[in-house]
Structures are given as C-alpha cells and as structure tokens.
Scaffold this active site. Structure first.
Site, PDB file in Angstrom:
ATOM      1  N   MET A  40       0.542  -1.526   0.037  1.00  0.00           N
ATOM      2  CA  MET A  40      -0.091  -0.183  -0.220  1.00  0.00           C
ATOM      3  C   MET A  40       0.938   1.637  -0.486  1.00  0.00           C
ATOM      4  O   MET A  40       0.492   2.064  -0.508  1.00  0.00           O
ATOM      5  CB  MET A  40      -1.262  -0.098   1.487  1.00  0.00           C
ATOM      6  CG  MET A  40      -1.892   0.858   1.117  1.00  0.00           C
ATOM      7  SD  MET A  40      -3.533   0.993   2.453  1.00  0.00           S
ATOM      8  CE  MET A  40      -1.957   1.676   4.108  1.00  0.00           C
ATOM      9  N   VAL A  77       4.023   1.873  -1.370  1.00  0.00           N
ATOM     10  CA  VAL A  77       4.448   2.088  -2.183  1.00  0.00           C
ATOM     11  C   VAL A  77       3.394   2.134  -3.460  1.00  0.00           C
ATOM     12  O   VAL A  77       4.059   2.517  -4.207  1.00  0.00           O
ATOM     13  CB  VAL A  77       5.432   1.016  -2.765  1.00  0.00           C
ATOM     14  CG1 VAL A  77       6.772   0.630  -2.167  1.00  0.00           C
ATOM     15  CG2 VAL A  77       4.429   0.096  -3.322  1.00  0.00           C
ATOM     16  N   SER A  78       2.196   2.002  -4.017  1.00  0.00           N
ATOM     17  CA  SER A  78       0.820   2.949  -4.736  1.00  0.00           C
ATOM     18  C   SER A  78       0.818   3.657  -4.316  1.00  0.00           C
ATOM     19  O   SER A  78       0.210   4.596  -5.670  1.00  0.00           O
ATOM     20  CB  SER A  78      -0.107   1.642  -4.249  1.00  0.00           C
ATOM     21  OG  SER A  78      -0.787   1.392  -3.516  1.00  0.00           O
ATOM     22  N   LEU A  79       0.946   5.157  -3.051  1.00  0.00           N
ATOM     23  CA  LEU A  79       0.718   5.462  -2.774  1.00  0.00           C
ATOM     24  C   LEU A  79       1.305   6.687  -2.567  1.00  0.00           C
ATOM     25  O   LEU A  79       1.566   7.501  -3.670  1.00  0.00           O
ATOM     26  CB  LEU A  79       0.023   5.992  -1.307  1.00  0.00           C
ATOM     27  CG  LEU A  79      -1.446   4.884  -0.607  1.00  0.00           C
ATOM     28  CD1 LEU A  79      -1.469   5.193   0.283  1.00  0.00           C
ATOM     29  CD2 LEU A  79      -2.598   5.632  -2.006  1.00  0.00           C
ATOM     30  N   GLU A 137       1.551   6.671  -6.865  1.00  0.00           N
ATOM     31  CA  GLU A 137      -0.235   7.626  -7.217  1.00  0.00           C
ATOM     32  C   GLU A 137       0.816   9.448  -6.715  1.00  0.00           C
ATOM     33  O   GLU A 137       0.142  10.017  -7.490  1.00  0.00           O
ATOM     34  CB  GLU A 137      -0.848   7.313  -6.358  1.00  0.00           C
ATOM     35  CG  GLU A 137      -1.928   8.645  -6.265  1.00  0.00           C
ATOM     36  CD  GLU A 137      -3.484   8.648  -7.078  1.00  0.00           C
ATOM     37  OE1 GLU A 137      -3.390   9.618  -8.039  1.00  0.00           O
ATOM     38  OE2 GLU A 137      -3.208   6.992  -7.391  1.00  0.00           O
TER      39      GLU A 137
END
Length: 432
Positions: A141, A143-145, A148
């Site tokens: 979570m 790294v995905s943010l 983004e």
C-alpha cells in the site's frame, strides 16, 4: 509510511479493511544481509504490481530500513490470549538480526511502538499488556501511494503522520530533504525520526504538532496523510500549491469499506477531487470513533437462527463492487463486515442487528436477518441506486463554502456528506 495517530488498540484489532495484513510470513535469513533483503522486497513488490520502475523503486533499493527501524516488535502471544505479549527485537543484538531483517523486509506492517513509549534508548526484551501504538504500514500500500504522488526532485512535500519515517525518507531521497516537512503529534516519534533520518544523512523539517493543521502559511506540492480521517482536513487543502496533489484515506466510523481521497489543485488554483473505493486503508487517526464486531457478536451472526430466513435470487453485491460498498457504508451507517466469514456477514454493533447470506444451489441465496434493522433490504435498496448511477467505483468530491464535503456520482443520483459521521437511527443509544 507509518500510522501514528492510530486508535489505542490498533495493534490488536483485526485488520478488517483498514490496514491490510499486519502479520504474515517473514522470509528466513540465515545471514543478515540487508542489501539482499531489500532487493528481494523490491522484486516481490514489482511482481505483485505495486511498484514500477522509477525513483520510488530506486529509493527503496537504497534506503536501509534497519536504520529507520533498528528495533521492532514481534508478537509472541496467540490470538485472544491475554495479556498480549511482544518481544522487542534489536538490530544491535546479533541473535535478533535474522528475525528482525525478516520483519523489516517482509512487506508486512512493522510494529514500532508499544503503549506510547519513547523509541530512543529502549531496552530489548518482552512487553506485555497495553497495545501497539505505532507501526510502519504494509509496503504494498505504501509504494502504490508513493507512486500516485509522482515524487520528483525539488518538490515540496508534507508528510502527515511521521511514524517510523519511511515516507519522509523516500521523499528526502527523491525530492531532496530541504523541501520535506514531516509532522506528527507524538514527540517520541518525531524525536526518533529526527535522529534516524539524520543517521541516513537527511535533514528534513520534523514538527511535533497536529497533522490535520499542517503548517499554516506554507504551500506544498505533495501532501500525504498516513492515517485515516472522516473527511479531508480543510487546512491541508488550503496548503496545497498549484499543480499539487493531496492523498488521504477516508472512512466512516466503520473500518470495512474505505476510500482514498485524491485532491488536486490545478495550475490556475482550482480544486478538483475524487473519492475512490479501495480495498485497504491506513489505521484510524487519533481520537477517531471506531465500531467493531466483538468475537461474541461474530459467533451470533455465524450460528444463530435469526428472526427470519428466506431464499433470494438477488445476489448480494460482489466484493469487487467496492464503489457500492463505499457508498453503502456512508449512506447506511453503523455497519461492519466480518471478513473472517466465508460468506457475507454484516453486523450493526450499535443496535445488535445482523445478516448473513450464503449461496445455496445455482443463483440462489439463503439470507438470514436479525434485529430491528433489515440490513439485507437496506443493501438491496442502495444497490438499486448504485446501479442506476452507472455502478461507479469513484465519486466526485466537492468542498462546500461552509467547510462541508460531499461525495457524489457523476450523474448525481448517489451522494452523501462527509463532514459529520453518520449513524443509523436505530443504532442511536443502543448497544450490541
């Protein structure tokens, strides 16, 4: 990225939809080789699709998590065992290094603070009772943010919720530490972050204070809130610079169906925002009301006959229909899902109502309901409205002049206010 500002029992609650997996298998490392462990973690994140090529990936390959988190807890007690028990592992103890390295680079949450303690100069060993009060968030979570956010050199970054300093470290590595500010309400965490980021050669501005107030009078190109809120802090929106982006997880009092608020300010100063349905979110911020299903309530939902049972050809919305569940959470209020159950099981802790739905044969469901609320009917009514609104998985987020916030589908057929927590009338004054 870490969750300071967590609820007091954040380390003990079932993850629901608020934090992703807290535990998980930790890779065994016979020899403590941090560089190899970092490379393996990055490879796993790439394989699962959370991380792509670019500067975030390069930063993760460079940053030694054992410097940011030279100590971490591992739980030794079993589920439900009282009092709970943890061991504090220490990188300076050679015998701890293999297990600690596995914790730090497994990709799961890393437990870093017990019962609000100071992080500097702690003695390794066992703690019991109380709870874990800060943790570094699940890396998938995180790294995905970070992806983004589209971090780039020279950007001014506000990291709200310092925790272990992981997000601040990545921001310093990519953007340069002169433009990075990280703020947390816990002096123990900011003291530790100052020291440990300094050990990495980073000197961001570390502030102990209210994260939701940010730094009045300053502007930032990227703002990241690493704990869940009930609505986007308006002070942070005001501090967003032109062409800037703000990310914050938003939920009701229920932890079951979160959303991600993505707020952007255009080059000419206009605010645009959306609320996306997501599977997992950060832990709740300090003082945020939370409702949970007790173990006894879970057992009642699973085993009791209920007030009535019927066969239905109407299937409940799928787990993948996250846009529906996000809307239902806010429009219905007071509901919590039991994600441990094999089939759909939802309770309303405020009034003791519950429902379960199990497939029986082809395209047929056995639905059992109990309590003053007919949760099954409530869900089907919202499902009809959601489908009429073209089954959105994201909603326009509008900021009113009076400070209120409203989420709505593009066609306007489905909307709700975020400014105040909702509760169902039958839940008020009741107990589970």
């Amino acid at each position: 990225m870490s969750t300071l500002d967590t609820c007091p029992a954040a380390g003990d609650q079932a993850p629901e939809r608020t934090a992703g997996p807290v535990g998980g298998a930790t890779p065994p490392y016979a020899e403590a080789d941090p560089a190899a462990a970092r490379a393996e973690m990055v490879a796993r994140l790439e394989e699962e699709g959370s991380l792509g090529p670019g500067q975030v990936r390069d930063a993760l390959l460079t940053l030694p998590r054992e410097v940011l988190m030279p100590q971490a807890y591992v739980r030794r007690s079993g589920p439900g065992e009282e009092p709970p028990c943890w061991d504090l592992l220490d990188w300076s103890a050679p015998l701890d290094r293999p297990e600690l390295l596995g914790l730090l680079y497994s990709g799961a949450s890393v437990l870093v603070q017990h019962d609000g303690e100071p992080l500097l100069d702690r003695a390794r060993g066992t703690r019991s009772g109380a709870s874990i009060t800060s943790m570094s968030t699940v890396m998938g979570m995180t790294v995905s943010l970070l992806e983004e956010l589209d971090l780039r050199p020279g950007l001014r970054v506000l990291d709200v919720g310092t925790g272990a300093g992981v997000t601040a470290a990545v921001a310093c590595q990519v953007c340069g530490d002169q433009g990075v500010v990280t703020v947390d309400r816990d002096q123990h965490l900011t003291d530790a972050a100052t020291a440990r980021l300094g050990n990495l050669g980073f000197r961001p501005q570390v502030v102990c204070g209210s994260g939701e107030q940010g730094l009045p009078g300053r502007e930032f190109d990227r703002i990241f809130v690493s704990y869940t809120v009930e609505c986007v802090p308006t002070a942070l929106v005001e501090q967003l610079a032109p062409s800037g982006t703000l990310l914050a997880h938003v939920t009701s009092a229920s932890p079951s169906w979160p959303g991600l608020a993505v707020v952007r300010r255009t080059a000419d100063g206009q605010i645009t925002a959306e609320l996306r349905a997501v599977e997992f979110a950060h832990r709740a911020g300090h003082g945020m009301a939370r409702i949970w299903l007790s173990e006894e309530f879970r057992q009642r939902i699973a085993t009791e006959p209920g007030a009535w049972t019927q066969r239905s050809v109407l299937a409940p919305p799928a787990d993948s229909d996250r846009g529906f569940w996000l809307a239902a959470d806010h429009l219905l209020g007071g509901l919590v899902r039991d994600f441990r159950s094999e089939h759909l099981a939802i309770g309303a802790p405020g009034c003791g109502s519950w429902m379960r739905a199990e497939p029986v044969g082809h395209q047929c469901w056995s639905v059992t309901v109990n309590g003053p609320r007919d949760i099954w009917k409530e869900i089907q009514d919202i499902a009809d409205r959601w489908r009429a609104a073209r089954s959105p998985d994201r909603y326009r987020l509008c900021f009113d002049e009076d400070g209120g916030q409203r989420a709505s589908a593009e066609c306007g057929r489905l909307s709700w206010h975020l400014s105040a927590p909702r509760s169902h009338p039958l839940d008020e004054g009741a107990t589970s």
